[in-house]
Design an enzyme around this catalytic site. Structure first.
Site, PDB file in Angstrom:
ATOM      1  N   ASP A  93       0.850  -1.188   0.000  1.00 52.75           N
ATOM      2  CA  ASP A  93       0.000   0.000   0.000  1.00 52.75           C
ATOM      3  C   ASP A  93       0.887   1.240   0.000  1.00 52.75           C
ATOM      4  O   ASP A  93       2.106   1.147   0.104  1.00 52.75           O
ATOM      5  CB  ASP A  93      -0.969  -0.024   1.174  1.00 52.75           C
ATOM      6  CG  ASP A  93      -0.297   0.137   2.524  1.00 52.75           C
ATOM      7  OD1 ASP A  93       0.921   0.352   2.572  1.00 52.75           O
ATOM      8  OD2 ASP A  93      -0.989   0.023   3.544  1.00 52.75           O
ATOM      9  N   SER A  94       0.287   2.397  -0.114  1.00 52.80           N
ATOM     10  CA  SER A  94       1.074   3.624  -0.316  1.00 52.80           C
ATOM     11  C   SER A  94       1.354   4.383   0.968  1.00 52.80           C
ATOM     12  O   SER A  94       2.141   5.324   0.969  1.00 52.80           O
ATOM     13  CB  SER A  94       0.327   4.550  -1.269  1.00 52.80           C
ATOM     14  OG  SER A  94      -0.885   4.986  -0.668  1.00 52.80           O
ATOM     15  N   GLY A  95       0.685   4.007   2.059  1.00 48.05           N
ATOM     16  CA  GLY A  95       0.720   4.818   3.268  1.00 48.05           C
ATOM     17  C   GLY A  95      -0.478   5.734   3.372  1.00 48.05           C
ATOM     18  O   GLY A  95      -0.684   6.406   4.375  1.00 48.05           O
ATOM     19  N   GLY A  96      -1.317   5.746   2.327  1.00 46.58           N
ATOM     20  CA  GLY A  96      -2.480   6.631   2.326  1.00 46.58           C
ATOM     21  C   GLY A  96      -3.470   6.334   3.433  1.00 46.58           C
ATOM     22  O   GLY A  96      -4.116   7.246   3.957  1.00 46.58           O
ATOM     23  N   ASP A 147      -3.153   8.282  -1.669  1.00 46.27           N
ATOM     24  CA  ASP A 147      -4.503   8.834  -1.690  1.00 46.27           C
ATOM     25  C   ASP A 147      -4.858   9.402  -0.333  1.00 46.27           C
ATOM     26  O   ASP A 147      -4.165   9.180   0.651  1.00 46.27           O
ATOM     27  CB  ASP A 147      -5.514   7.747  -2.074  1.00 46.27           C
ATOM     28  CG  ASP A 147      -5.617   6.647  -1.021  1.00 46.27           C
ATOM     29  OD1 ASP A 147      -4.561   6.220  -0.502  1.00 46.27           O
ATOM     30  OD2 ASP A 147      -6.735   6.218  -0.713  1.00 46.27           O
ATOM     31  N   GLN A 188     -11.955   7.418  -4.529  1.00 46.66           N
ATOM     32  CA  GLN A 188     -12.446   7.945  -3.259  1.00 46.66           C
ATOM     33  C   GLN A 188     -13.781   8.659  -3.497  1.00 46.66           C
ATOM     34  O   GLN A 188     -14.395   8.500  -4.535  1.00 46.66           O
ATOM     35  CB  GLN A 188     -11.400   8.873  -2.631  1.00 46.66           C
ATOM     36  CG  GLN A 188     -10.156   8.158  -2.134  1.00 46.66           C
ATOM     37  CD  GLN A 188     -10.402   7.304  -0.907  1.00 46.66           C
ATOM     38  OE1 GLN A 188     -11.466   7.395  -0.258  1.00 46.66           O
ATOM     39  NE2 GLN A 188      -9.445   6.455  -0.554  1.00 46.66           N
ATOM     40  N   GLY A 215     -11.518   3.977   0.916  1.00 48.35           N
ATOM     41  CA  GLY A 215     -12.404   4.782   1.745  1.00 48.35           C
ATOM     42  C   GLY A 215     -13.670   4.071   2.178  1.00 48.35           C
ATOM     43  O   GLY A 215     -14.669   4.720   2.515  1.00 48.35           O
ATOM     44  N   ASP A 265      -8.324  -7.522   0.917  1.00 50.47           N
ATOM     45  CA  ASP A 265      -7.401  -7.673   2.043  1.00 50.47           C
ATOM     46  C   ASP A 265      -8.138  -7.278   3.303  1.00 50.47           C
ATOM     47  O   ASP A 265      -9.042  -6.440   3.266  1.00 50.47           O
ATOM     48  CB  ASP A 265      -6.142  -6.810   1.871  1.00 50.47           C
ATOM     49  CG  ASP A 265      -6.431  -5.341   2.199  1.00 50.47           C
ATOM     50  OD1 ASP A 265      -6.127  -4.908   3.325  1.00 50.47           O
ATOM     51  OD2 ASP A 265      -6.976  -4.620   1.330  1.00 50.47           O
ATOM     52  N   CYS A 303     -13.300 -28.749   8.555  1.00 50.94           N
ATOM     53  CA  CYS A 303     -12.068 -28.102   8.112  1.00 50.94           C
ATOM     54  C   CYS A 303     -10.936 -29.117   8.050  1.00 50.94           C
ATOM     55  O   CYS A 303     -10.778 -29.952   8.937  1.00 50.94           O
ATOM     56  CB  CYS A 303     -11.698 -26.969   9.069  1.00 50.94           C
ATOM     57  SG  CYS A 303     -10.152 -26.125   8.640  1.00 50.94           S
ATOM     58  N   CYS A 308      -7.020 -28.120  12.782  1.00 49.66           N
ATOM     59  CA  CYS A 308      -8.237 -28.886  13.058  1.00 49.66           C
ATOM     60  C   CYS A 308      -8.000 -30.385  12.966  1.00 49.66           C
ATOM     61  O   CYS A 308      -8.667 -31.165  13.660  1.00 49.66           O
ATOM     62  CB  CYS A 308      -9.345 -28.462  12.088  1.00 49.66           C
ATOM     63  SG  CYS A 308     -10.054 -26.843  12.461  1.00 49.66           S
ATOM     64  N   HIS A 334      -5.702 -21.481  11.149  1.00 59.67           N
ATOM     65  CA  HIS A 334      -7.042 -21.970  10.804  1.00 59.67           C
ATOM     66  C   HIS A 334      -7.849 -20.902  10.072  1.00 59.67           C
ATOM     67  O   HIS A 334      -8.475 -21.182   9.037  1.00 59.67           O
ATOM     68  CB  HIS A 334      -7.798 -22.412  12.058  1.00 59.67           C
ATOM     69  CG  HIS A 334      -9.267 -22.583  11.801  1.00 59.67           C
ATOM     70  ND1 HIS A 334      -9.789 -23.711  11.224  1.00 59.67           N
ATOM     71  CD2 HIS A 334     -10.299 -21.721  11.992  1.00 59.67           C
ATOM     72  CE1 HIS A 334     -11.106 -23.556  11.077  1.00 59.67           C
ATOM     73  NE2 HIS A 334     -11.435 -22.359  11.537  1.00 59.67           N
TER      74      HIS A 334
END
Length: 398
Positions: A93-96, A147, A188, A215, A265, A303, A308, A334
């Site tokens: 990411d950019s730090g925005g 951004d 945005q 955003g 993410d 699972c 598990c 898990h």
């Protein structure tokens, strides 16, 4: 850098699609979930475990890695791939987002953002060009434009100012892009439809390698968040990956995939795992609850993850109550496995053109919220060597 994004199948009843894109560090199948390695590590998990689960890509945080150990140090180590020993794609990411999350430690201007370090209080200026320079040193395959993420709630004027600044910064990031990194622009506009539509058209017109919706998931609630997604996603380029930043829960991912989103993410699977909350086939559970004291079956009987397959819910509860580090590791593994298997199921359902049915079947189980996730048979099911295991290659390649 061209990602060569290829759409391989589409859902006939929704906007969902499945495909893949290629970077110099490998291929990413979409829709994809990216575990967050804020400081070069996904908390409580090793890079090898991420590979074993089947993740194609992980995320690193520019702001935190800039502060510690420093992007120059990482560059001398061969970039983030060499520094953390991860040979698959990385998105930075950019730090925005820190413009939003570190409100008390920053000052915003048209040129950039002045941050105060949360470590020692030192001041640092992030401009679009600086964000691109740092990300170039980190060496991610995909980098994000700098951004401004407007908070929720905020008035129309604030959201518009942040959006226009984001557009100006996007142009500056595009001019500073490295030829060997894919660059995504970010839409945005707060919760205002006309701003979101204007931003989607503006960012789409800048010919980025992919487009993200930013955003969202900043306190606005699910209904408003998905209004934003529904306003925005149809306006994004069909032929490029679409990334919904910071989202989300299993339900959120299913809904967003139906809107045509390709990448996600979120910190939830790792953060909740460290705090004793597990995603299971039958909903989220708190492993610290008393009902698990003598629950000798797996936390999720459906699972196949090694946690598990080898450890009981009662044992996991015991580890948490004793504050053992292993508790965080098992629960995090898990939860990440659960997320990756969800993404695999989504991709397969789109290929078979049965995503609405998959969603209905998944949620019918997931929303049951029974008093226990086990029936009597699963409580006495043996663990460890007596329990059948999948082969590693089956687990990674469904």
């Amino acid at each position: 850098m061209y990602l060569n994004f290829q759409i391989e199948a589409k859902c006939s009843r929704t906007a969902a699609r499945t495909g893949r894109f290629t970077t110099s560090h490998g291929e990413v199948k979409t829709p994809a979930f990216m575990p967050i390695g804020t400081q070069g590590t996904v908390k409580a998990t090793s890079q090898q475990e991420l590979k074993d689960i089947g993740f194609d890509i992980m995320l690193g945080n520019t702001y935190h890695l800039y502060l510690r150990p420093g992007h120059e140090v990482i560059a001398r180590a061969g970039g983030l791939h060499g520094f953390i020993n991860w040979d698959r794609p990385i998105l930075t990411d950019s730090g925005g987002y820190q413009v939003f999350s570190l409100e008390r430690l920053r000052v915003i201007g048209d040129d950039g953002v002045m941050f105060k370090s949360y470590i020692d209080g030192s001041e640092h200026l992030f401009t679009p060009e600086r964000a691109m320079e740092i990300q170039r040193n980190l060496g991610g395959d995909i980098v994000m434009a700098f951004d401004e993420c407007a908070p929720y709630p905020c008035d129309y004027e604030h959201a518009e100012t942040a959006m226009r600044r984001t557009h100006l910064w996007a142009e500056r990031c595009k001019a500073a892009q490295s030829s060997d990194q894919a660059l995504f622009g970010i839409v945005q506009g707060g919760v205002y439809q006309d701003l979101r539509e204007e931003s989607a058209r503006a960012i789409s017109g800048m010919d980025f390698d992919g487009v993200a919706i930013g955003g969202v998931s900043v306190g606005e609630g699910k209904e408003l968040m998905f209004r934003v997604v529904r306003w925005t996603a149809p306006l994004l380029p069909e032929e490029k990956p679409r990334y919904l930043m910071g989202v989300g829960t299993p339900e959120d991912i299913l809904d967003a995939v139906e809107c045509g989103i390709d990448m996600f993410d979120c910190v939830l699977p790792t953060r909740l795992g460290r705090n004793g909350s597990l995603y299971t086939t039958y909903g989220r559970i708190n492993i610290k609850n008393n009902r698990f004291i003598e629950d000798f079956g797996p936390a999720d009987p459906e699972c196949e993850c090694w946690a598990c397959r080898n450890y009981s819910a009662a044992y996991l509860r015991h580890l948490y109550k004793c504050e053992e580090i292993l508790s965080s590791r098992l629960a995090t593994y898990h939860n990440l496995y659960f997320y990756e298997k969800l993404m695999e199921g989504i991709r397969q359902a789109i290929r078979l053109d049965r995503l609405p049915e998959f969603r209905k079947e998944f949620l019918a189980k997931y929303r049951k919220h029974r008093a226990s996730v086990h029936d009597e048979d699963s409580r006495i099911e043996p663990l460890g060597r007596d329990r059948p295991e999948k082969q590693d290659n089956e687990e990674r390649n469904p």
